[in-house]
Design an enzyme around this catalytic site. Sequence first.
Site, mmCIF file in Angstrom:
data_model
loop_
_atom_site.group_PDB
_atom_site.id
_atom_site.type_symbol
_atom_site.label_atom_id
_atom_site.label_comp_id
_atom_site.label_asym_id
_atom_site.label_seq_id
_atom_site.Cartn_x
_atom_site.Cartn_y
_atom_site.Cartn_z
ATOM 1 N N THR A 146 0.820 -1.215 0.000
ATOM 2 C CA THR A 146 0.000 0.000 0.000
ATOM 3 C C THR A 146 0.849 1.258 0.000
ATOM 4 O O THR A 146 0.398 2.319 -0.433
ATOM 5 C CB THR A 146 -0.936 -0.021 1.224
ATOM 6 O OG1 THR A 146 -1.699 -1.233 1.197
ATOM 7 C CG2 THR A 146 -1.883 1.155 1.230
ATOM 8 N N TYR A 154 3.964 -12.919 4.481
ATOM 9 C CA TYR A 154 2.930 -12.332 3.622
ATOM 10 C C TYR A 154 2.616 -13.342 2.525
ATOM 11 O O TYR A 154 3.395 -13.522 1.583
ATOM 12 C CB TYR A 154 3.430 -11.009 3.044
ATOM 13 C CG TYR A 154 2.378 -10.167 2.346
ATOM 14 C CD1 TYR A 154 1.042 -10.535 2.277
ATOM 15 C CD2 TYR A 154 2.744 -8.966 1.735
ATOM 16 C CE1 TYR A 154 0.098 -9.755 1.655
ATOM 17 C CE2 TYR A 154 1.817 -8.162 1.108
ATOM 18 C CZ TYR A 154 0.490 -8.555 1.058
ATOM 19 O OH TYR A 154 -0.427 -7.775 0.424
ATOM 20 N N LYS A 191 0.132 -12.800 7.165
ATOM 21 C CA LYS A 191 -0.861 -11.952 6.514
ATOM 22 C C LYS A 191 -1.403 -12.783 5.365
ATOM 23 O O LYS A 191 -0.712 -13.019 4.368
ATOM 24 C CB LYS A 191 -0.250 -10.641 6.009
ATOM 25 C CG LYS A 191 -1.271 -9.758 5.282
ATOM 26 C CD LYS A 191 -0.646 -8.484 4.737
ATOM 27 C CE LYS A 191 -1.707 -7.663 3.999
ATOM 28 N NZ LYS A 191 -1.140 -6.431 3.399
ATOM 29 N N ILE A 207 -4.370 -6.902 8.529
ATOM 30 C CA ILE A 207 -3.552 -5.794 8.025
ATOM 31 C C ILE A 207 -4.353 -5.234 6.860
ATOM 32 O O ILE A 207 -4.436 -5.845 5.793
ATOM 33 C CB ILE A 207 -2.163 -6.278 7.601
ATOM 34 C CG1 ILE A 207 -1.412 -6.838 8.814
ATOM 35 C CG2 ILE A 207 -1.362 -5.130 6.967
ATOM 36 C CD1 ILE A 207 -0.048 -7.425 8.486
#
Length: 290
Positions: free
Chosen positions: A46, A136, A164, A207
């Site tokens: 992001t 992730y 995540k 998240i």
Amino acid sequence: MTLSGVYLPLITPFDGNGEIALGALEDLAHAALEEGAAGLVALGTTAEVAMLAEEERRAVVEVCAKVCGERSAELIVGAGSSDTRGSAEALRALKAWPEVTGALVTVPSFVRPSEAGVLAHFTALAEQTPVPIVVYNIPYRTGQSVGAATLRRVGELPMVAGVKHAVGGVDQDTLSLLADPPEGFAVLAGDDPYLSALLALGGSGGILASAHLRTGLFVELVEAWRSGEVAHARALGHRLSALSASVFTEPNPTVIKGVLHAQGRIPTASVRLPLVPAGQDSVEAVLRLL
């Protein structure tokens, strides 16, 4: 490290000259923590991390470290790449900031190792990292699917705190992992629209880029599932899922930036190529939902 609650993966706001608007970044960080976020994530997807120069990345971490230090909040920093040796170096560099409590490390992308290679990658990193690792798992970006059995073995490593989990839905591996996670291994939602579903199945939090817009409501959703307020959690989850789906109608973080700029919270909606700003229709759709 015990991962629980809402973590905000901060955008990188830019000013009219294309430079990082550090003041706006600091304001966003404070606002999220004031609304109940458990911590921040710096240099995630992001943040447009791939388009930031090294000195800009350091400046972002400095701001986030300052805010988290002042507020005693957790700070997770994106680190690493598809190269195990380079990832280990990036992890060791995090020692420069004592406020950093964890590192977000993506499953190796593009090279597409076997699941045995993924396990070996994280085993090597766990032996060298100065902070706990959050894996992730995002196969639609990495091209590498990691099954529940492998994630369970990775989660048993002593310096791995959680995952995540962003697989584009709730699949069989998700169900299997949440049914029997390793002790102390947190499963965090990484696909915002599926947060409520993962919480209902036993997830620890998320998240969540969408939490830029309604941090307090995402925190409320986590707490509702945790306290057994099922009817409230289900209704709120549906509302936030619709908001998140609207946020991701164009590539992340373009719509979020458009909305934040419309709200006067960041100086511009600018993103860096190859991203282009979100269309006005997409931004207005989210503003109507808000």
